[in-house]
Design a protein around this motif. Structure first.
Motif, PDB file in Angstrom:
ATOM      1  N   ASN A   1       0.815  -1.212   0.000  1.00  0.00           N
ATOM      2  CA  ASN A   1       0.000   0.000   0.000  1.00  0.00           C
ATOM      3  C   ASN A   1       0.855   1.272   0.000  1.00  0.00           C
ATOM      4  O   ASN A   1       0.585   2.211  -0.756  1.00  0.00           O
ATOM      5  N   LEU A   2       1.877   1.329   0.858  1.00  0.00           N
ATOM      6  CA  LEU A   2       2.688   2.538   0.945  1.00  0.00           C
ATOM      7  C   LEU A   2       3.465   2.775  -0.347  1.00  0.00           C
ATOM      8  O   LEU A   2       3.528   3.900  -0.847  1.00  0.00           O
ATOM      9  N   SER A   3       4.037   1.734  -0.893  1.00  0.00           N
ATOM     10  CA  SER A   3       4.776   1.871  -2.155  1.00  0.00           C
ATOM     11  C   SER A   3       3.851   2.308  -3.286  1.00  0.00           C
ATOM     12  O   SER A   3       4.240   3.099  -4.154  1.00  0.00           O
ATOM     13  N   SER A   4       2.621   1.810  -3.273  1.00  0.00           N
ATOM     14  CA  SER A   4       1.638   2.199  -4.290  1.00  0.00           C
ATOM     15  C   SER A   4       1.342   3.687  -4.217  1.00  0.00           C
ATOM     16  O   SER A   4       1.125   4.349  -5.237  1.00  0.00           O
ATOM     17  N   ASP A   5       1.324   4.231  -2.999  1.00  0.00           N
ATOM     18  CA  ASP A   5       1.118   5.674  -2.826  1.00  0.00           C
ATOM     19  C   ASP A   5       2.314   6.464  -3.363  1.00  0.00           C
ATOM     20  O   ASP A   5       2.160   7.415  -4.128  1.00  0.00           O
ATOM     21  N   LEU A   6       3.484   6.053  -2.939  1.00  0.00           N
ATOM     22  CA  LEU A   6       4.685   6.840  -3.225  1.00  0.00           C
ATOM     23  C   LEU A   6       5.041   6.872  -4.703  1.00  0.00           C
ATOM     24  O   LEU A   6       5.600   7.863  -5.197  1.00  0.00           O
ATOM     25  N   MET A   7       4.748   5.822  -5.437  1.00  0.00           N
ATOM     26  CA  MET A   7       5.198   5.724  -6.825  1.00  0.00           C
ATOM     27  C   MET A   7       4.394   6.579  -7.807  1.00  0.00           C
ATOM     28  O   MET A   7       4.811   6.768  -8.956  1.00  0.00           O
ATOM     29  N   GLU A   8       3.268   7.118  -7.389  1.00  0.00           N
ATOM     30  CA  GLU A   8       2.340   7.771  -8.322  1.00  0.00           C
ATOM     31  C   GLU A   8       2.983   8.825  -9.230  1.00  0.00           C
ATOM     32  O   GLU A   8       2.753   8.817 -10.436  1.00  0.00           O
ATOM     33  N   PRO A   9       3.800   9.756  -8.725  1.00  0.00           N
ATOM     34  CA  PRO A   9       4.361  10.773  -9.630  1.00  0.00           C
ATOM     35  C   PRO A   9       5.362  10.215 -10.639  1.00  0.00           C
ATOM     36  O   PRO A   9       5.720  10.911 -11.597  1.00  0.00           O
ATOM     37  N   PHE A  10       5.819   8.978 -10.437  1.00  0.00           N
ATOM     38  CA  PHE A  10       6.804   8.389 -11.333  1.00  0.00           C
ATOM     39  C   PHE A  10       6.160   7.596 -12.473  1.00  0.00           C
ATOM     40  O   PHE A  10       6.855   7.197 -13.400  1.00  0.00           O
ATOM     41  N   ARG A  11       4.888   7.380 -12.411  1.00  0.00           N
ATOM     42  CA  ARG A  11       4.215   6.602 -13.449  1.00  0.00           C
ATOM     43  C   ARG A  11       4.359   7.204 -14.851  1.00  0.00           C
ATOM     44  O   ARG A  11       4.516   6.472 -15.827  1.00  0.00           O
ATOM     45  N   PRO A  12       4.286   8.548 -15.000  1.00  0.00           N
ATOM     46  CA  PRO A  12       4.419   9.118 -16.349  1.00  0.00           C
ATOM     47  C   PRO A  12       5.739   8.785 -17.037  1.00  0.00           C
ATOM     48  O   PRO A  12       5.825   8.856 -18.275  1.00  0.00           O
ATOM     49  N   LEU A  13       6.772   8.417 -16.273  1.00  0.00           N
ATOM     50  CA  LEU A  13       8.029   7.996 -16.891  1.00  0.00           C
ATOM     51  C   LEU A  13       7.815   6.724 -17.711  1.00  0.00           C
ATOM     52  O   LEU A  13       8.353   6.576 -18.811  1.00  0.00           O
ATOM     53  N   ILE A  14       7.017   5.820 -17.164  1.00  0.00           N
ATOM     54  CA  ILE A  14       6.672   4.596 -17.884  1.00  0.00           C
ATOM     55  C   ILE A  14       5.711   4.901 -19.023  1.00  0.00           C
ATOM     56  O   ILE A  14       5.856   4.381 -20.143  1.00  0.00           O
ATOM     57  N   ASP A  15       4.739   5.764 -18.767  1.00  0.00           N
ATOM     58  CA  ASP A  15       3.737   6.106 -19.782  1.00  0.00           C
ATOM     59  C   ASP A  15       4.393   6.668 -21.042  1.00  0.00           C
ATOM     60  O   ASP A  15       4.018   6.319 -22.166  1.00  0.00           O
ATOM     61  N   ARG A  16       5.390   7.519 -20.826  1.00  0.00           N
ATOM     62  CA  ARG A  16       6.055   8.125 -21.988  1.00  0.00           C
ATOM     63  C   ARG A  16       6.774   7.074 -22.822  1.00  0.00           C
ATOM     64  O   ARG A  16       6.707   7.076 -24.050  1.00  0.00           O
ATOM     65  N   ARG A  17       7.482   6.160 -22.131  1.00  0.00           N
ATOM     66  CA  ARG A  17       8.204   5.131 -22.855  1.00  0.00           C
ATOM     67  C   ARG A  17       7.253   4.253 -23.669  1.00  0.00           C
ATOM     68  O   ARG A  17       7.524   3.933 -24.831  1.00  0.00           O
ATOM     69  N   VAL A  18       6.121   3.875 -23.081  1.00  0.00           N
ATOM     70  CA  VAL A  18       5.161   3.025 -23.787  1.00  0.00           C
ATOM     71  C   VAL A  18       4.546   3.784 -24.959  1.00  0.00           C
ATOM     72  O   VAL A  18       4.344   3.231 -26.045  1.00  0.00           O
ATOM     73  N   TYR A  19       4.264   5.072 -24.773  1.00  0.00           N
ATOM     74  CA  TYR A  19       3.722   5.888 -25.868  1.00  0.00           C
ATOM     75  C   TYR A  19       4.708   5.932 -27.029  1.00  0.00           C
ATOM     76  O   TYR A  19       4.321   5.803 -28.192  1.00  0.00           O
ATOM     77  N   GLU A  20       5.988   6.108 -26.709  1.00  0.00           N
ATOM     78  CA  GLU A  20       7.007   6.169 -27.761  1.00  0.00           C
ATOM     79  C   GLU A  20       7.166   4.822 -28.467  1.00  0.00           C
ATOM     80  O   GLU A  20       7.404   4.768 -29.677  1.00  0.00           O
ATOM     81  N   MET A  21       7.026   3.736 -27.720  1.00  0.00           N
ATOM     82  CA  MET A  21       7.184   2.401 -28.290  1.00  0.00           C
ATOM     83  C   MET A  21       6.033   2.021 -29.199  1.00  0.00           C
ATOM     84  O   MET A  21       6.209   1.335 -30.193  1.00  0.00           O
ATOM     85  N   LYS A  22       4.798   2.422 -28.817  1.00  0.00           N
ATOM     86  CA  LYS A  22       3.587   2.009 -29.531  1.00  0.00           C
ATOM     87  C   LYS A  22       3.620   0.493 -29.802  1.00  0.00           C
ATOM     88  O   LYS A  22       3.592   0.053 -30.964  1.00  0.00           O
ATOM     89  N   PRO A  23       3.708  -0.300 -28.760  1.00  0.00           N
ATOM     90  CA  PRO A  23       3.956  -1.742 -28.934  1.00  0.00           C
ATOM     91  C   PRO A  23       2.793  -2.485 -29.583  1.00  0.00           C
ATOM     92  O   PRO A  23       1.637  -2.342 -29.183  1.00  0.00           O
ATOM     93  N   ASN A  24       3.106  -3.270 -30.604  1.00  0.00           N
ATOM     94  CA  ASN A  24       2.126  -4.178 -31.204  1.00  0.00           C
ATOM     95  C   ASN A  24       2.232  -5.572 -30.605  1.00  0.00           C
ATOM     96  O   ASN A  24       1.382  -6.430 -30.842  1.00  0.00           O
ATOM     97  N   LYS A  25       3.318  -5.783 -29.850  1.00  0.00           N
ATOM     98  CA  LYS A  25       3.521  -7.047 -29.151  1.00  0.00           C
ATOM     99  C   LYS A  25       4.207  -6.738 -27.834  1.00  0.00           C
ATOM    100  O   LYS A  25       4.699  -5.625 -27.605  1.00  0.00           O
TER     101      LYS A  25
END
Length: 289
Positions: A210-234
């Protein structure tokens, strides 16, 4: 703390000798433990010794084990990572509801800000709406601006028909990245002597993090950007490697350029200090999108 992310993706035997991780495949590789921040065991075709596990725990190296589908399934968490763990846990139990809500409000505001900044970089007009949500944010996010922002944000990134509940390569990539982030935050919570189960906002009896889930929230966009750039089909080994390498990127925090792994450490420490001292100061990273 080390900086290298070591991925074991094929049949191997791992053991410990003279301060080094020994990787035995067709050839033998030695890696100094001081250099390692994360060890990812991506396949079940790996055997390793208890002596190695013991040394990895001592060095506070995050170890992540994957299942037969090569998705993160578990991790190695030490019982005693700080000399004053008992005192830290007593302190954690006594954190006041008010200070937890103050810190959570700041975390939510920062998460939405990072989302808005990413949309602005991508020239998405929805960034203005997210900034409006920040202005409307109430104490402890009683009006659920975080939820409203998430819907607008993900639709802007991945299309109007996108849903986080769908089974597709984008969601698989996001979930994989978030699980890696969560493991990094679990390491810091444990290393600072606290327990991951007692959160600020998250309070699910079935969530051990639970605590880690709270703390990580502002770091999620780092992953979001990478996935957006990848546009993975697989979603296979190559995609996982690209996502994992996010942790090797740098951000600015405390007016210094730091690897994201170290930025997580600095950020977590500032949150814990604020909770202990009833302060609202948090060191948030600045990412040059």
């Amino acid at each position: 703390m080390g900086w290298r992310i070591i991925v074991i993706s094929e049949n191997a035997k791992l053991d410990y000798r003279l301060g080094c991780l020994i990787v035995r495949k067709k050839e033998v590789t030695k890696i100094n433990l001081d250099e390692i921040s994360i060890l990812l065991i991506e396949t079940t075709a790996v055997s390793l010794t208890s002596a190695l596990l013991n040394e990895l725990v001592k060095e506070k190296i995050k170890v992540i084990f994957c299942d037969e589908k090569r998705n993160p399934a578990s991790e190695l968490i030490p019982y005693y990572s700080s000399h004053d763990t008992s005192e830290k846990i007593r302190s954690q139990i006594k954190w006041s509801t008010k200070i937890k809500k103050i810190i959570w409000t700041k975390i939510v505001a920062e998460k939405i800000l990072k989302q808005a900044q990413l949309l602005e970089l991508l020239q998405k007009t929805e960034s203005a709406l997210l900034k409006k949500y920040i202005a409307e944010l109430k104490f402890a996010d009683k009006s659920n601006r975080e939820g409203h922002a998430a819907k607008v944000y993900f639709n802007a990134l991945f299309g109007k028909n996108f849903s986080r509940n769908s089974l597709n390569s984008i969601n698989s990539s996001l979930n994989y990245g978030y699980s890696i982030l969560l493991s990094a935050f679990n390491r810091e919570v444990s290393a600072n002597g606290y327990v991951t189960q007692l959160g600020l906002f998250h309070d699910n009896m079935f969530n051990p993090f639970n605590l880690s889930s709270d703390l990580m929230e502002p770091f999620r966009p780092l992953i979001d950007r990478r996935v957006y750039e990848m546009k993975p089909n697989k979603f296979e080994h190559e995609e996982k490697q690209k996502i994992l390498n996010v942790l090797n990127e740098t951000v600015f925090i405390n007016n210094r350029e730091e690897y994201i792994n170290n930025a997580i450490k600095i950020y977590c420490k500032s949150v814990f200090n604020s909770l202990h001292n009833n302060s609202d100061f948090i060191d948030f990273y600045q990412y040059e999108f």
